[in-house]
Scaffold this active site. Structure first.
Site, mmCIF file in Angstrom:
data_model
loop_
_atom_site.group_PDB
_atom_site.id
_atom_site.type_symbol
_atom_site.label_atom_id
_atom_site.label_comp_id
_atom_site.label_asym_id
_atom_site.label_seq_id
_atom_site.Cartn_x
_atom_site.Cartn_y
_atom_site.Cartn_z
ATOM 1 N N SER A 13 0.827 -1.219 0.000
ATOM 2 C CA SER A 13 0.000 0.000 0.000
ATOM 3 C C SER A 13 0.858 1.265 0.000
ATOM 4 C CB SER A 13 -0.978 -0.001 1.181
ATOM 5 O OG SER A 13 -0.305 0.134 2.408
ATOM 6 N N ASN A 14 2.034 1.220 0.609
ATOM 7 C CA ASN A 14 2.924 2.388 0.542
ATOM 8 C C ASN A 14 3.448 2.577 -0.886
ATOM 9 O OD1 ASN A 14 3.397 3.796 3.192
ATOM 10 N ND2 ASN A 14 3.635 1.666 3.845
ATOM 11 N N ARG A 65 22.264 -15.218 2.672
ATOM 12 C CA ARG A 65 21.753 -13.841 2.564
ATOM 13 C C ARG A 65 22.540 -13.051 1.527
ATOM 14 N NH1 ARG A 65 18.223 -11.667 6.480
ATOM 15 N NH2 ARG A 65 17.603 -13.273 7.937
ATOM 16 N N ILE A 92 16.144 -8.290 5.992
ATOM 17 C CA ILE A 92 17.290 -7.469 6.372
ATOM 18 C C ILE A 92 18.358 -7.571 5.277
ATOM 19 C CG2 ILE A 92 19.139 -7.190 8.055
ATOM 20 C CD1 ILE A 92 17.173 -8.299 10.164
ATOM 21 N N LEU A 93 18.899 -6.428 4.898
ATOM 22 C CA LEU A 93 19.872 -6.361 3.807
ATOM 23 C C LEU A 93 21.281 -6.228 4.369
ATOM 24 C CD1 LEU A 93 17.673 -3.924 1.759
ATOM 25 C CD2 LEU A 93 18.201 -6.289 1.088
ATOM 26 N N HIS A 109 9.543 2.901 8.452
ATOM 27 C CA HIS A 109 9.455 1.999 9.590
ATOM 28 C C HIS A 109 8.311 2.471 10.484
ATOM 29 C CE1 HIS A 109 10.784 -0.763 12.672
ATOM 30 N NE2 HIS A 109 10.643 0.208 13.542
ATOM 31 N N GLU A 174 1.479 6.762 7.090
ATOM 32 C CA GLU A 174 2.590 6.380 6.210
ATOM 33 C C GLU A 174 2.283 6.795 4.771
ATOM 34 O OE1 GLU A 174 4.065 2.335 6.683
ATOM 35 O OE2 GLU A 174 3.217 2.255 8.698
HETATM 36 N N1 NHR Z 1 18.433 -3.539 6.038
HETATM 37 C C1 NHR Z 1 19.340 -2.750 6.602
HETATM 38 N N2 NHR Z 1 20.622 -3.096 6.468
HETATM 39 N N3 NHR Z 1 19.023 -1.623 7.290
HETATM 40 C C2 NHR Z 1 17.747 -1.293 7.449
HETATM 41 O O1 NHR Z 1 17.458 -0.186 8.125
HETATM 42 C C3 NHR Z 1 16.715 -2.104 6.897
HETATM 43 C C4 NHR Z 1 17.109 -3.237 6.181
HETATM 44 C C5 NHR Z 1 16.161 -4.101 5.618
HETATM 45 C C6 NHR Z 1 14.810 -3.857 5.795
HETATM 46 C C7 NHR Z 1 12.970 -2.575 6.794
HETATM 47 C C8 NHR Z 1 12.668 -3.004 8.217
HETATM 48 C C9 NHR Z 1 11.805 -2.130 9.033
HETATM 49 O O2 NHR Z 1 11.500 -1.017 8.661
HETATM 50 C C10 NHR Z 1 14.421 -2.735 6.531
HETATM 51 C C11 NHR Z 1 15.359 -1.852 7.069
HETATM 52 C C12 NHR Z 1 12.757 -6.736 8.175
HETATM 53 C C13 NHR Z 1 13.213 -7.057 9.430
HETATM 54 C C14 NHR Z 1 13.434 -8.506 9.833
HETATM 55 O O3 NHR Z 1 13.733 -8.802 10.971
HETATM 56 C C15 NHR Z 1 13.475 -6.033 10.316
HETATM 57 C C16 NHR Z 1 13.303 -4.720 9.915
HETATM 58 C C17 NHR Z 1 12.862 -4.408 8.629
HETATM 59 C C18 NHR Z 1 12.583 -5.420 7.764
HETATM 60 N N4 NHR Z 1 13.311 -9.458 8.865
HETATM 61 C C19 NHR Z 1 13.518 -10.897 9.050
HETATM 62 C C20 NHR Z 1 14.874 -11.300 8.455
HETATM 63 O O4 NHR Z 1 15.403 -12.315 8.949
HETATM 64 C C21 NHR Z 1 12.478 -11.701 8.330
HETATM 65 C C22 NHR Z 1 11.082 -11.389 8.778
HETATM 66 C C23 NHR Z 1 10.010 -11.897 7.802
HETATM 67 O O5 NHR Z 1 10.354 -12.406 6.713
HETATM 68 O O6 NHR Z 1 8.828 -11.714 8.111
HETATM 69 O O7 NHR Z 1 15.364 -10.700 7.487
HETATM 70 O O8 NHR Z 1 11.394 -2.551 10.143
HETATM 71 C C1 GAR Z 2 3.927 -0.788 6.752
HETATM 72 O O1 GAR Z 2 3.273 -0.459 7.953
HETATM 73 C C2 GAR Z 2 5.424 -0.602 6.916
HETATM 74 O O2 GAR Z 2 5.779 0.500 7.692
HETATM 75 C C3 GAR Z 2 5.774 -1.871 7.618
HETATM 76 O O3 GAR Z 2 4.981 -2.881 7.033
HETATM 77 C C4 GAR Z 2 3.816 -2.284 6.470
HETATM 78 C C5 GAR Z 2 3.794 -2.577 4.992
HETATM 79 O O4 GAR Z 2 2.582 -2.217 4.406
HETATM 80 N N1 GAR Z 2 7.160 -2.170 7.477
HETATM 81 C C6 GAR Z 2 7.806 -2.930 8.304
HETATM 82 O O5 GAR Z 2 7.285 -3.402 9.310
HETATM 83 C C7 GAR Z 2 9.232 -3.217 7.936
HETATM 84 N N2 GAR Z 2 9.780 -4.135 8.860
HETATM 85 P P1 GAR Z 2 2.445 -2.099 2.833
HETATM 86 O O6 GAR Z 2 3.032 -3.378 2.234
HETATM 87 O O7 GAR Z 2 0.962 -2.049 2.603
HETATM 88 O O8 GAR Z 2 3.162 -0.886 2.387
#
Ligand code: NHR
Ligand code: GAR
Length: 217
Positions: A13-14, A65, A92-93, A109, A174
């Site tokens: 949706s974003n 990864r 996570i990247l 976030h 958002e």
């Molecule tokens: N990568 C880096 N290096 N830095 C950031 O700030 C990132 C990123 C990758 C994604 C989005 C993020 C958020 O806004 C984001 C920011 C996934 C996880 C996570 O734990 C945490 C934060 C965010 C996105 N992911 C698990 C993993 O093992 C999998 C979870 C799942 O698949 O549902 O990668 O919060």
């Molecule tokens: C949004 O609330 C976004 O901030 C959050 O997931 C939702 C995605 O919605 N992101 C995270 O939690 C990243 N870890 P969308 O797919 O409809 O944009």
């Protein structure tokens, strides 16, 4: 004209809000591709219906990864984006990937960073007894959810909030702040100095949703 690639994992949706803002407001930019790490990401259908290129790089297909990150970067670089946008992207990247796009990689976030990086932010905000939450658009750095902050939305918590109700209200905000932040980037209005983001015209870098829409009502 700036090229934007958007990464999603689900609903998107974003991503939709950014695509629509770009078209409706005539930004000097075009969303050239939407890429997902899951083939069932619902947002892929919206993108295809709007004649935006789509691709899937499934993290499950890769042993490490780093291998996933490299394949994802290959798919992204085929579109030569000026800006890469994470929109509900859930993997996570790694550092090498982040460095490749540093300064042109944004995330949203669903918390008021630096509070509650990581997952399950709304439940954690409720359990902490927070009175305010919101969302944060930030530049992505290798440390998760710790990059320079571009724009934040503020949303009051309600006494009877559960995580879903709070998530719904934060999500609506958002959809307001992410398109604005992306617009600022493509218009060249952001400067980062010592890890702090400023808008060149000093536009306020927060939006409060205190009324019925996001807030206490
Ligand atoms: N990568 C880096 N290096 N830095 C950031 O700030 C990132 C990123 C990758 C994604 C989005 C993020 C958020 O806004 C984001 C920011 C996934 C996880 C996570 O734990 C945490 C934060 C965010 C996105 N992911 C698990 C993993 O093992 C999998 C979870 C799942 O698949 O549902 O990668 O919060
Ligand atoms: C949004 O609330 C976004 O901030 C959050 O997931 C939702 C995605 O919605 N992101 C995270 O939690 C990243 N870890 P969308 O797919 O409809 O944009």
């Amino acid at each position: 004209m700036k090229s934007i690639v958007i990464l999603i994992s689900g609903r998107g949706s974003n991503m939709e809000a950014i695509v629509q803002g770009c078209a409706a407001e005539g930004w000097p930019a075009r969303v050239v591709a939407v890429i997902a790490n899951r083939s069932d990401a619902a947002g892929l259908r919206f993108a295809a219906a709007h004649s935006i290129a789509t691709a899937v790089v499934a993290h499950k297909d890769f042993a490490t990864r780093e291998a996933f990150d490299d394949a994802l970067a290959g798919a992204i670089d085929a579109f030569a984006p000026d800006l890469l946008v994470l929109a509900g992207f859930m993997r996570i990247l790694g550092e090498r990937f982040v460095r490749r796009y540093e300064g042109r990689l944004l995330n949203i976030h669903p918390s008021l960073l630096p509070a509650f990086p990581g997952l399950h932010t709304h439940q954690r905000a409720i359990e902490a007894g927070c009175k305010l939450s919101g969302a944060t658009v930030h530049f992505v750095t290798p440390e998760l959810d710790h990059g320079p902050i571009v724009l934040q939305s503020v949303v009051p918590l309600r006494a009877d909030d559960d995580a879903q109700a709070l998530a719904d209200r934060v999500l609506a905000t958002e959809h307001r702040i992410y398109p604005l932040a992306v617009r600022w980037f493509v218009e060249g209005r952001l400067r980062v100095v010592d890890g702090v983001v400023r808008h060149v015209d000093r536009a306020p870098q927060w939006l409060a949703f205190l009324g019925p829409e996001g807030g206490a009502g």
